[in-house]
Design a protein around this motif. Structure first.
Motif, PDB file in Angstrom:
ATOM      1  N   CYS A 152       0.836  -1.208   0.000  1.00  0.00           N
ATOM      2  CA  CYS A 152       0.000   0.000   0.000  1.00  0.00           C
ATOM      3  C   CYS A 152       0.868   1.255   0.000  1.00  0.00           C
ATOM      4  O   CYS A 152       0.580   2.219  -0.721  1.00  0.00           O
ATOM      5  CB  CYS A 152      -0.924   0.001   1.215  1.00  0.00           C
ATOM      6  N   ALA A 176      -5.828   4.093   4.986  1.00  0.00           N
ATOM      7  CA  ALA A 176      -7.195   4.566   4.741  1.00  0.00           C
ATOM      8  C   ALA A 176      -7.167   5.742   3.766  1.00  0.00           C
ATOM      9  O   ALA A 176      -8.068   5.907   2.932  1.00  0.00           O
ATOM     10  CB  ALA A 176      -7.856   4.966   6.053  1.00  0.00           C
ATOM     11  N   LEU A 192      -5.172   6.016   1.315  1.00  0.00           N
ATOM     12  CA  LEU A 192      -5.042   5.453  -0.034  1.00  0.00           C
ATOM     13  C   LEU A 192      -6.415   5.222  -0.651  1.00  0.00           C
ATOM     14  O   LEU A 192      -6.668   5.585  -1.818  1.00  0.00           O
ATOM     15  CB  LEU A 192      -4.241   4.148   0.029  1.00  0.00           C
ATOM     16  N   LEU A 193      -7.337   4.606   0.112  1.00  0.00           N
ATOM     17  CA  LEU A 193      -8.686   4.360  -0.398  1.00  0.00           C
ATOM     18  C   LEU A 193      -9.418   5.670  -0.664  1.00  0.00           C
ATOM     19  O   LEU A 193     -10.113   5.821  -1.685  1.00  0.00           O
ATOM     20  CB  LEU A 193      -9.466   3.507   0.603  1.00  0.00           C
ATOM     21  N   TYR A 194      -9.280   6.621   0.263  1.00  0.00           N
ATOM     22  CA  TYR A 194      -9.949   7.909   0.092  1.00  0.00           C
ATOM     23  C   TYR A 194      -9.407   8.641  -1.136  1.00  0.00           C
ATOM     24  O   TYR A 194     -10.172   9.269  -1.885  1.00  0.00           O
ATOM     25  CB  TYR A 194      -9.743   8.759   1.351  1.00  0.00           C
ATOM     26  N   TYR A 195      -8.120   8.544  -1.357  1.00  0.00           N
ATOM     27  CA  TYR A 195      -7.493   9.226  -2.496  1.00  0.00           C
ATOM     28  C   TYR A 195      -7.950   8.603  -3.815  1.00  0.00           C
ATOM     29  O   TYR A 195      -8.103   9.307  -4.811  1.00  0.00           O
ATOM     30  CB  TYR A 195      -5.978   9.142  -2.356  1.00  0.00           C
ATOM     31  N   ARG A 196      -8.154   7.290  -3.822  1.00  0.00           N
ATOM     32  CA  ARG A 196      -8.689   6.648  -5.036  1.00  0.00           C
ATOM     33  C   ARG A 196     -10.100   7.149  -5.337  1.00  0.00           C
ATOM     34  O   ARG A 196     -10.473   7.335  -6.498  1.00  0.00           O
ATOM     35  CB  ARG A 196      -8.707   5.130  -4.865  1.00  0.00           C
ATOM     36  N   TRP A 197     -10.883   7.343  -4.275  1.00  0.00           N
ATOM     37  CA  TRP A 197     -12.247   7.843  -4.471  1.00  0.00           C
ATOM     38  C   TRP A 197     -12.236   9.321  -4.852  1.00  0.00           C
ATOM     39  O   TRP A 197     -13.013   9.764  -5.702  1.00  0.00           O
ATOM     40  CB  TRP A 197     -13.052   7.640  -3.182  1.00  0.00           C
ATOM     41  N   LYS A 212      -0.607   0.246  -8.734  1.00  0.00           N
ATOM     42  CA  LYS A 212      -1.979   0.231  -8.231  1.00  0.00           C
ATOM     43  C   LYS A 212      -2.265  -1.173  -7.700  1.00  0.00           C
ATOM     44  O   LYS A 212      -2.468  -2.120  -8.464  1.00  0.00           O
ATOM     45  CB  LYS A 212      -2.963   0.596  -9.337  1.00  0.00           C
ATOM     46  N   LEU A 247      -7.502  -3.922  -4.719  1.00  0.00           N
ATOM     47  CA  LEU A 247      -8.287  -3.288  -3.668  1.00  0.00           C
ATOM     48  C   LEU A 247      -8.373  -4.153  -2.411  1.00  0.00           C
ATOM     49  O   LEU A 247      -8.546  -3.641  -1.300  1.00  0.00           O
ATOM     50  CB  LEU A 247      -9.693  -2.980  -4.183  1.00  0.00           C
ATOM     51  N   PRO A 274      -5.431  -3.180   0.609  1.00  0.00           N
ATOM     52  CA  PRO A 274      -5.693  -2.220   1.689  1.00  0.00           C
ATOM     53  C   PRO A 274      -6.903  -2.586   2.542  1.00  0.00           C
ATOM     54  O   PRO A 274      -6.900  -2.321   3.753  1.00  0.00           O
ATOM     55  CB  PRO A 274      -5.916  -0.895   0.947  1.00  0.00           C
ATOM     56  N   ILE A 275      -7.921  -3.187   1.943  1.00  0.00           N
ATOM     57  CA  ILE A 275      -9.107  -3.571   2.724  1.00  0.00           C
ATOM     58  C   ILE A 275      -8.750  -4.636   3.752  1.00  0.00           C
ATOM     59  O   ILE A 275      -9.157  -4.564   4.921  1.00  0.00           O
ATOM     60  CB  ILE A 275     -10.236  -4.047   1.787  1.00  0.00           C
TER      61      ILE A 275
END
Length: 523
Positions: free
Chosen positions: A99, A406, A408-413, A423, A426, A429-430
């Protein structure tokens, strides 16, 4: 003028960490030398795959493997489960590293967690991570390593009992003060200590693994058979298993350090993942073999009763050569203290007092930051016990890792179309965040005081941020006080800003001669 925490005007210095006299030489060499100053100065990409692997391995393998086995076994309740915790700890570190690799090439800034979180969530969250690093992560880790050093030095002197409390604290403090002085005096000397004492770390681990394998080849592996290894002295709760992971995670801390120099990695898209795939499994393999070696020579009861596991191991198997073990571990931990002092955080984007970003005008060493870190470490040394300190710092470390991943996920969104050279799937990170939430939740439930104190200290950074950083329109008296205090500290420590701004260079005739004040000049 000097800067406060919100990053105001600063005195300019021509001193840089790597080339303290280069700027002055350019100014004095000739009439047109100023044209040689590049418009943009960037870090050179000189870290290849091998260097990247050595950075990860060198920063992970340290004193943790000589401290944590006792805590992992104590909380897991059996040899078999303890070994599983070590293996899974390496797997979780690998997931986190992948990640961080994505974040490292998506946000190509050196600085690691702080840079990513500040970019993604803004200044407050970035400041809280920096605040916890200054007050918790760095000084507590230093305190644990220093206590380990003193325990391994003093254990042969007190073979039949635990070394006295005051003796361990005094020796730890002396060691810390000496290495702080070294790092304040010379970057080169500190680097040489780091290189030389790395040998002690590798020698101790290599000796333990080789002797342990010899024991197994001789048939001394009864304690490692499944029917014996999974005999629980006490049935561990989920909370106790979580604490076992916290103890193991201390030994794996450092897996994210390559992200602090991402800008210097050659072909990061290819070399970052490769370095992770090579380094983390190798470290996990070494740690697992080390623990197997411990259990081949000691029963769980002997290991839990030992104050210095490697010393007890050496006394059982090395005979008259057992003195090699405490010397090797002491060298390793001595070098570990030096390594962490070299990594002390300095001023970042105006988020810390400007004094912490200053370096000695001649030696180019960050004296104020080193003194601040040393002082905080000595305070923690006086109030903490080793294994509680490990839970304390590991909880905050995991909290920081989770917030970053977290992000990382927010930045993808938030920026789905942003180009990402790396990349990860998914699920990576989950999976990490699911484990992270369970680990922190059950750890807080099992050790509410130890873990809760760290959380409270981190949250105290919220009012500090709003008062010191966010509040721009401070009264003039506050600015005057900060300026005066910073100026006095500059005079005492002989420190200046490590900045070289060619736009703001005065003509050569305006520069002072050698006999004038070299600390700073008026802007």
């Amino acid at each position: 003028m000097v800067a406060d925490m919100d990053g105001g005007k600063r005195k300019r210095s021509i001193c840089s960490r790597q080339e303290p006299l280069a700027a002055l030489k350019i100014l004095k060499d000739g009439n047109n030398k100023r044209d040689e100053i590049p418009d943009r100065v960037t870090l050179k990409k000189e870290i290849g795959l091998l260097s990247a692997c050595t950075i990860i391995i060198g920063n992970i393998i340290g004193s943790g493997i000589f401290i944590s086995p006792k805590g992992v076994l104590e909380h897991s309740g059996s040899v078999g489960l303890a070994l599983i915790v070590w293996i899974l700890g390496g797997c979780i570190a690998a997931l986190g590293s992948l990640c961080y690799a994505e974040l490292g090439v998506t946000i190509p800034k050196s600085g690691g967690d702080y840079s990513y979180v500040t970019e993604i969530f803004g200044g407050l969250v970035g400041f809280l991570l920096l605040w916890s690093a200054v007050l918790i992560m760095y000084p507590t880790t230093l305190a644990v390593i220093a206590l380990t050093f003193s325990n391994y030095v003093l254990q042969p002197v007190f073979p039949d009992c635990v070394p006295p409390y005051m003796a361990t604290r005094l020796l730890s403090t002396v060691c810390l003060l000496f290495l702080t002085w070294v790092n304040c005096s010379s970057v080169r000397l500190a680097t040489r200590i780091q290189d030389v004492f790395t040998v002690g770390k590798l020698a101790a681990l290599g000796l333990i693994i080789v002797v342990g394998l010899v024991q197994i080849c001789k048939g001394n592996y009864e304690g490692l058979t499944p029917q014996v290894a999974f005999e629980f002295s006490t049935t561990p709760s989920v909370g106790q298993i979580a604490l076992a992971f916290l103890q193991a995670s201390f030994a794996f801390s450092g897996w994210n350090f390559l992200n602090y120099v991402t800008e210097e990695v050659v072909e990061p898209r290819r070399n970052l993942p490769r370095a992770i795939y090579i380094s983390i499994p190798l470290v996990t393999f070494v740690y697992t073999l080390t623990n197997i070696a411990y259990f081949s020579a000691m029963s769980p009861e002997e290991l839990l009763s030992s104050n210095a596991v490697a010393v007890t191991f050496g006394e059982k198997l090395l005979g008259m050569f057992s003195v090699i073990m405490p010397i090797s571990v002491a060298l390793s931990t001595f070098g570990g203290i030096n390594d962490w002092l070299c990594l002390n955080p300095q001023g970042c984007k105006g988020h810390l007092p400007s004094l912490l970003a200053m370096i000695h005008f001649k030696n180019c060493t960050p004296i104020p930051a080193l003194l601040c870190c040393c002082t905080a470490t000595i305070v923690i040394l006086c109030i903490g016990e080793t294994h509680n300190l490990i839970n304390y710092v590991s909880f905050i470390n995991y909290l920081s890792y989770g917030v970053t991943i977290a992000g990382l996920l927010y930045y993808r969104w938030k920026k789905p179309k942003l180009y990402r050279p790396i990349k990860v799937n998914l699920l990576v990170p989950i999976t990490y965040l699911m484990f992270w939430a369970l680990l922190l939740g059950f750890s807080l439930y099992s050790e509410p005081v130890v873990c809760g104190v760290g959380l409270v200290i981190m949250l105290t950074g919220v009012p500090v941020y709003f008062l010191g950083v966010h509040w721009k329109a401070k009264p003039k008296c506050i600015y005057d006080f900060i300026e005066s205090a910073t100026y006095v500290a500059q005079r005492l420590c002989f420190v200046v800003f490590p900045q070289f701004d060619p736009i703001e260079i005065s003509p050569i005739e305006e520069w002072p001669d050698k006999s004038s004040d070299t600390l700073s000049r008026k802007s």
